[in-house]
Write a protein that holds these residues in place. Structure first.
Motif, PDB file in Angstrom:
ATOM      1  N   ASP A   1      28.187  -8.960 -13.650  1.00 23.04           N
ATOM      2  CA  ASP A   1      27.973  -8.818 -12.207  1.00 23.04           C
ATOM      3  C   ASP A   1      26.765  -9.621 -11.749  1.00 23.04           C
ATOM      4  O   ASP A   1      26.757 -10.167 -10.640  1.00 23.04           O
ATOM      5  N   SER A   2      25.767  -9.720 -12.587  1.00 20.98           N
ATOM      6  CA  SER A   2      24.526 -10.385 -12.198  1.00 20.98           C
ATOM      7  C   SER A   2      24.680 -11.893 -12.007  1.00 20.98           C
ATOM      8  O   SER A   2      23.806 -12.528 -11.405  1.00 20.98           O
ATOM      9  N   VAL A   3      25.766 -12.469 -12.522  1.00 18.70           N
ATOM     10  CA  VAL A   3      25.936 -13.926 -12.414  1.00 18.70           C
ATOM     11  C   VAL A   3      27.172 -14.325 -11.617  1.00 18.70           C
ATOM     12  O   VAL A   3      27.409 -15.523 -11.403  1.00 18.70           O
ATOM     13  N   LYS A   4      27.954 -13.359 -11.188  1.00 13.09           N
ATOM     14  CA  LYS A   4      29.176 -13.680 -10.437  1.00 13.09           C
ATOM     15  C   LYS A   4      28.849 -14.476  -9.193  1.00 13.09           C
ATOM     16  O   LYS A   4      27.912 -14.158  -8.455  1.00 13.09           O
ATOM     17  N   GLY A   5      29.631 -15.525  -8.977  1.00 13.08           N
ATOM     18  CA  GLY A   5      29.418 -16.377  -7.823  1.00 13.08           C
ATOM     19  C   GLY A   5      28.400 -17.473  -8.051  1.00 13.08           C
ATOM     20  O   GLY A   5      28.269 -18.383  -7.224  1.00 13.08           O
ATOM     21  N   ARG A   6      27.675 -17.400  -9.174  1.00 16.79           N
ATOM     22  CA  ARG A   6      26.645 -18.411  -9.465  1.00 16.79           C
ATOM     23  C   ARG A   6      26.959 -19.209 -10.726  1.00 16.79           C
ATOM     24  O   ARG A   6      26.639 -20.391 -10.802  1.00 16.79           O
ATOM     25  N   PHE A   7      27.561 -18.562 -11.709  1.00 20.78           N
ATOM     26  CA  PHE A   7      27.855 -19.208 -12.992  1.00 20.78           C
ATOM     27  C   PHE A   7      29.363 -19.433 -13.115  1.00 20.78           C
ATOM     28  O   PHE A   7      30.166 -18.635 -12.626  1.00 20.78           O
ATOM     29  N   THR A   8      29.718 -20.501 -13.801  1.00 19.41           N
ATOM     30  CA  THR A   8      31.124 -20.803 -14.063  1.00 19.41           C
ATOM     31  C   THR A   8      31.288 -21.225 -15.515  1.00 19.41           C
ATOM     32  O   THR A   8      30.603 -22.151 -15.975  1.00 19.41           O
ATOM     33  N   ILE A   9      32.195 -20.553 -16.210  1.00 19.99           N
ATOM     34  CA  ILE A   9      32.510 -20.928 -17.590  1.00 19.99           C
ATOM     35  C   ILE A   9      33.783 -21.760 -17.594  1.00 19.99           C
ATOM     36  O   ILE A   9      34.714 -21.490 -16.831  1.00 19.99           O
ATOM     37  N   SER A  10      33.801 -22.781 -18.431  1.00 19.22           N
ATOM     38  CA  SER A  10      34.989 -23.615 -18.562  1.00 19.22           C
ATOM     39  C   SER A  10      35.032 -24.169 -19.982  1.00 19.22           C
ATOM     40  O   SER A  10      34.058 -24.059 -20.725  1.00 19.22           O
ATOM     41  N   ARG A  11      36.166 -24.747 -20.328  1.00 20.66           N
ATOM     42  CA  ARG A  11      36.282 -25.290 -21.679  1.00 20.66           C
ATOM     43  C   ARG A  11      37.110 -26.561 -21.668  1.00 20.66           C
ATOM     44  O   ARG A  11      37.933 -26.776 -20.779  1.00 20.66           O
ATOM     45  N   ASP A  12      36.861 -27.390 -22.651  1.00 21.03           N
ATOM     46  CA  ASP A  12      37.642 -28.601 -22.885  1.00 21.03           C
ATOM     47  C   ASP A  12      38.305 -28.416 -24.239  1.00 21.03           C
ATOM     48  O   ASP A  12      37.654 -28.565 -25.279  1.00 21.03           O
TER      49      ASP A  12
END
Length: 121
Positions: A61-72
């Motif tokens: 909850d503390s990072v929602k809207g600010r952090f994005t995880i992705s992968r290649d």
């Protein structure tokens, strides 16, 4: 054996951005879940974000809207894009993968050594 190497940490002012990368290499494996955790001194390691094989993501909850995880998948790299950083985001960030080794079917649960993120106010 699988090796995970994180990079991209550093010192940034509040409101700034960083992108963490985690390169995964080693034995032949299948990964079911990629995740980023963080830890500050005296506190338990906490889950920041994870992404599963279907691409479904979830965040603290503390990072929602600010952090994005992705992968290649082709390059076996997982990223964490961190925007609008706050001083309370200061921590050592660790990459984690879970899955199994292809030829032995043994479970895989591997960690990187971490990268320091420091956000100044």
């Amino acid at each position: 054996q699988v090796q995970l190497v994180e990079s991209g940490g550093g010192l940034v002012q509040a409101g700034g951005s960083l992108r963490l990368s985690c390169v995964i290499s080693g034995s032949t494996f299948t990964i079911y879940n990629w995740a980023w955790y963080r830890q500050t001194p005296g506190k338990l390691r906490e889950l920041v974000a994870h992404i599963n094989g279907g691409g479904v993501t979830d965040y603290a909850d503390s990072v929602k809207g600010r952090f994005t995880i992705s992968r290649d998948n082709d390059k076996n790299i997982v990223y964490l894009q961190m925007n609008s950083l706050k001083p309370e985001d200061t921590a050592v960030y660790y990459c984690n993968v879970r899955g199994s080794y292809l030829y032995t079917a043994q479970p895989l649960d591997a960690w990187g050594r971490g990268t320091q993120v420091t956000v100044s106010s």
